[in-house]
Design a protein around this motif. Structure first.
Motif, PDB file in Angstrom:
ATOM      1  N   THR A  20       0.910  -1.061  -0.133  1.00  0.00           N
ATOM      2  CA  THR A  20      -0.070  -0.089   0.007  1.00  0.00           C
ATOM      3  C   THR A  20       0.799   1.041   0.029  1.00  0.00           C
ATOM      4  O   THR A  20       0.463   2.370  -0.611  1.00  0.00           O
ATOM      5  N   ALA A  21       2.074   1.054   0.760  1.00  0.00           N
ATOM      6  CA  ALA A  21       2.983   2.407   0.769  1.00  0.00           C
ATOM      7  C   ALA A  21       3.526   2.500  -0.524  1.00  0.00           C
ATOM      8  O   ALA A  21       3.924   3.599  -0.791  1.00  0.00           O
ATOM      9  N   ARG A  22       3.608   1.600  -1.526  1.00  0.00           N
ATOM     10  CA  ARG A  22       4.058   1.872  -2.710  1.00  0.00           C
ATOM     11  C   ARG A  22       2.840   2.044  -3.840  1.00  0.00           C
ATOM     12  O   ARG A  22       2.644   1.842  -4.948  1.00  0.00           O
ATOM     13  N   GLY A  23       1.712   2.591  -3.338  1.00  0.00           N
ATOM     14  CA  GLY A  23       0.715   2.720  -4.104  1.00  0.00           C
ATOM     15  C   GLY A  23      -0.275   1.819  -4.670  1.00  0.00           C
ATOM     16  O   GLY A  23      -1.248   1.946  -5.383  1.00  0.00           O
ATOM     17  N   MET A  51       1.269   4.849  -9.926  1.00  0.00           N
ATOM     18  CA  MET A  51       1.088   6.273  -9.851  1.00  0.00           C
ATOM     19  C   MET A  51       0.342   6.655 -11.163  1.00  0.00           C
ATOM     20  O   MET A  51       0.146   7.851 -11.611  1.00  0.00           O
ATOM     21  N   LYS A  52       0.172   5.672 -12.047  1.00  0.00           N
ATOM     22  CA  LYS A  52      -0.269   5.726 -13.458  1.00  0.00           C
ATOM     23  C   LYS A  52       0.448   6.664 -14.424  1.00  0.00           C
ATOM     24  O   LYS A  52      -0.168   7.634 -15.031  1.00  0.00           O
ATOM     25  N   LEU A  53       1.743   6.615 -14.094  1.00  0.00           N
ATOM     26  CA  LEU A  53       2.549   7.327 -15.175  1.00  0.00           C
ATOM     27  C   LEU A  53       2.710   6.813 -16.518  1.00  0.00           C
ATOM     28  O   LEU A  53       2.369   5.593 -16.483  1.00  0.00           O
ATOM     29  N   GLU A  73       8.077   7.303 -18.730  1.00  0.00           N
ATOM     30  CA  GLU A  73       8.482   7.917 -17.431  1.00  0.00           C
ATOM     31  C   GLU A  73       8.712   6.962 -16.443  1.00  0.00           C
ATOM     32  O   GLU A  73       9.606   6.965 -16.048  1.00  0.00           O
ATOM     33  N   VAL A  74       7.847   5.932 -16.565  1.00  0.00           N
ATOM     34  CA  VAL A  74       8.136   4.871 -15.485  1.00  0.00           C
ATOM     35  C   VAL A  74       9.664   3.968 -15.683  1.00  0.00           C
ATOM     36  O   VAL A  74      10.354   4.102 -14.983  1.00  0.00           O
TER      37      VAL A  74
END
Ligand SMILES: Nc1ncnc2c1ncn2[C@@H]1O[C@H](COP(=O)(O)OP(=O)(O)OP(=O)(O)O)[C@@H](O)[C@H]1O
Ligand SMILES: [Mg+2]
Lengths: 264, 282
Positions: free
Chosen positions: A181-184, B111-113, B117-118
């Motif tokens: 979770t901490a990594r999203g 993060m949906k990059l 970018e990833v």
């Protein structure tokens, strides 16, 4: 989900907690048997009162009771509905092809009470008995089967090892979930496929660590000369106590009351 | 800046039982600081840092990350998690993907990059922790212990957090692995990241951190610069900690009449000893 298996046990020192687990298991079986032969509404009332009294005596809160009922709520509702609509008899109300009969109402209420009593009584057993004590008790009760070459001891060993590691794995799962979770990582949203996919980052590390633990445990058992099937002694020999005698007496009084209600 | 106000937290261990893990915590961690959080086993270090990106909700109290209250009911915790990176203890135990590359990419992908970018971020993070291109295509399970640890840290760095919190980053590593981790922490700090790490080792805290926070039984016991904290060796001993070994040796030598100032790291000790020897020689 883990709660169903282990989060159940609530520490305490009530008479219910102090009663020997074997006694509790036997009384629970008798209780269940009795519950399914009673017919008189008065008996059902006695059952409800007795079960409520036990719950209160065990210091089990309303919340814990609801938690054990909740996973089975659909079964209860389903049974009640089936009995309500599909029991033959004098129709009281009828619309289209469906009829509600007096017998249906009677049966639906009785079945609901039966299921509720059974669920609450069995969770009283798991709520007031530590899991390991429970497996020991089962082993002790099943020990006569060992004569028939049933590997009771090994089964009990497997059961207690499993129980022993559930909290460990649960804690580990919790930690891994938090770390991802901490990594999203996002659990619990999206469709079935994306949800299943989101479990990979949790299940993979969990499996790896579970296998590693199993291997370590096997090595440790080997190192201490574990022999499958060898006779074993226990640290705490369970002896019956006055608390168990009292439990027996209480149950006999209860059974007598039910018998009286049935015969009246 | 990270600000904690009157934070309380108890683990619920049963229907009626609970374990008070944090008691009335008040803290402020400045931007671009490098802080060590030390305390005896069970003092609440891990519990405290899990609050800082919303993984645990406090029973009472507030936490602010750069003026955003993350304990507010409607706080956007996902965003907070990208801003405040959290590396768990033994982070290598959370590696899961088939290749190191994919594992590091997990955060940025969440993060949906965009793909480019990833990719850029994965290479950048791998480089930061000192993993070359070759290990990126390997399975994480083929790496050495120290490499695994660094791969896991890269997984968090790839999200480019402004603040990085690490729980026992050097636990279980050999001396070279520890050196590498602390060198990395210092490098990240120099690059402008706010760094916070927990530790059992006074030596590691003294030689790496600028500020030290000491926890004891769920409370903040003391807070200050390395010198301020480790000058209080006696108090630290009472809560199961101590001053670094070199500090103790220097104190004993001073008691014996040598002219040694208080020191906290091996380098400082070396300087002090050189001065004495040099002084005698010259
Ligand atoms: N999941 C949990 N359930 C119940 N109690 C917990 C849980 N996790 C931690 N605790 C308790 O909370 C207290 C603080 O634990 P925490 O892990 O934060 O300490 P710590 O300072 O990180 O210790 P260590 O240095 O050993 O990592 C301890 O007393 C611990 O027993
Ligand atoms: Mg910890």
């Amino acid at each position: 989900m883990v709660d169903i298996l282990i989060g159940q046990y609530l520490t305490g020192s009530s008479a219910l907690h102090r009663t020997d687990a074997r006694v509790k298991i036997i009384l629970l079986i008798l209780y269940a048997a009795l519950l399914f032969i009673i017919k008189n509404p008065l008996s059902y009332a006695i059952f409800l009162i007795f079960t409520t009294a036990l719950t209160m005596m065990g210091g089990i809160g309303f919340k814990a009771v609801m938690k054990s009922i909740k996973p089975l709520r659909w079964i209860i509702i389903f049974t009640a509905v089936i009995n309500l609509f599909f029991t033959k008899g004098e129709p009281l109300l009828s619309f289209w092809k469906i009829a509600i009969t007096a017998e249906g109402i009677d049966l639906a209420v009785k079945m609901t009470v039966r299921l509720l009593c059974l669920i609450v009584a069995s969770s009283l057993l798991t709520l007031t008995t530590p899991p390991l004590t429970l497996t020991n008790a089962i082993e002790s009760l099943l020990s006569p089967l060992a004569k028939l070459k049933v590997p009771v001891r090994e089964l009990a060993m497997m059961m207690s090892i499993t129980l022993r590691f559930i909290p460990v794995l649960a804690e580990e799962a919790d930690r891994i979930i938090k770390a991802q979770t901490a990594r999203g990582a996002d659990f619990g949203s999206g469709g079935i496929i994306s949800r299943a996919k989101s479990l990979v980052p949790v299940m993979m590390p969990l499996f790896i660590s579970a296998f590693k633990r199993a291997e370590d445990l096997a090595t440790a058992m080997d190192a201490r000369c574990f022999i499958s099937g060898a006779p074993r002694t226990k640290l705490h020999e369970e002896k019956l106590t006055p608390a168990d005698a009292r439990a027996g007496v209480v149950f006999v009084v209860f059974a007598a009351a039910v018998a009286a209600a049935e015969l009246l | 800046m990270i600000r904690i106000e009157n934070l309380n937290y108890a683990y619920k261990t049963g229907a009626k039982n609970q374990k008070q893990a944090l008691v009335n915590i008040n803290l402020e961690i400045a931007d671009n600081s490098l802080t060590a959080l030390i305390g005896h086993t069970g003092s609440g270090k891990s519990t405290l840092i899990r609050h800082l990106n919303g993984l645990i909700k406090p029973d009472s109290g507030k936490i602010f990350i750069d003026d955003t209250e993350i304990t507010a009911p409607k706080a956007d915790l996902r965003r907070v998690r990208f801003d405040v990176g959290l590396v768990f203890q033994y982070p290598e135990q959370q590696l899961f993907a088939e290749t190191v590359y994919k594992d590091i990419a997990f955060g940025p992908e969440n993060m949906k990059l965009g793909a480019d970018e990833v990719k850029r971020r994965v290479y950048e993070a791998a480089e930061m922790v000192g993993l070359s291109e070759k290990p990126l295509e390997k399975s994480p399970f083929e790496l050495s212990g120290g490499q695994k640890r660094r791969a896991a840290i890269a997984g968090v760095l790839a999200m480019k957090p402004k603040k990085l919190i690490m729980d026992e980053p050097a636990a279980g590593l050999d001396p070279r692995g520890r050196e590498e981790i602390f060198a990395l922490i210092k490098r990240l700090h120099k690059s402008g990241m706010t760094m916070l790490f927990t530790s059992h080792s006074m030596e590691d805290a003294a030689k790496t951190a600028e500020r030290v926070i000491v926890m004891d039984k769920g409370k903040i016991f003391a807070e200050g610069s390395v010198a301020e904290i480790f000058a209080r060796g006696g108090e630290l001993r009472k809560i199961g900690l101590d001053a670094p070994q070199v500090t103790i040796i220097a104190d004993k030598l001073r008691a014996l009449g040598y002219d040694i100032p208080p020191v906290y790291t091996v380098e400082q000790m070396l300087l002090a000893i050189r001065k004495i020897i040099g002084g005698k020689n010259g």
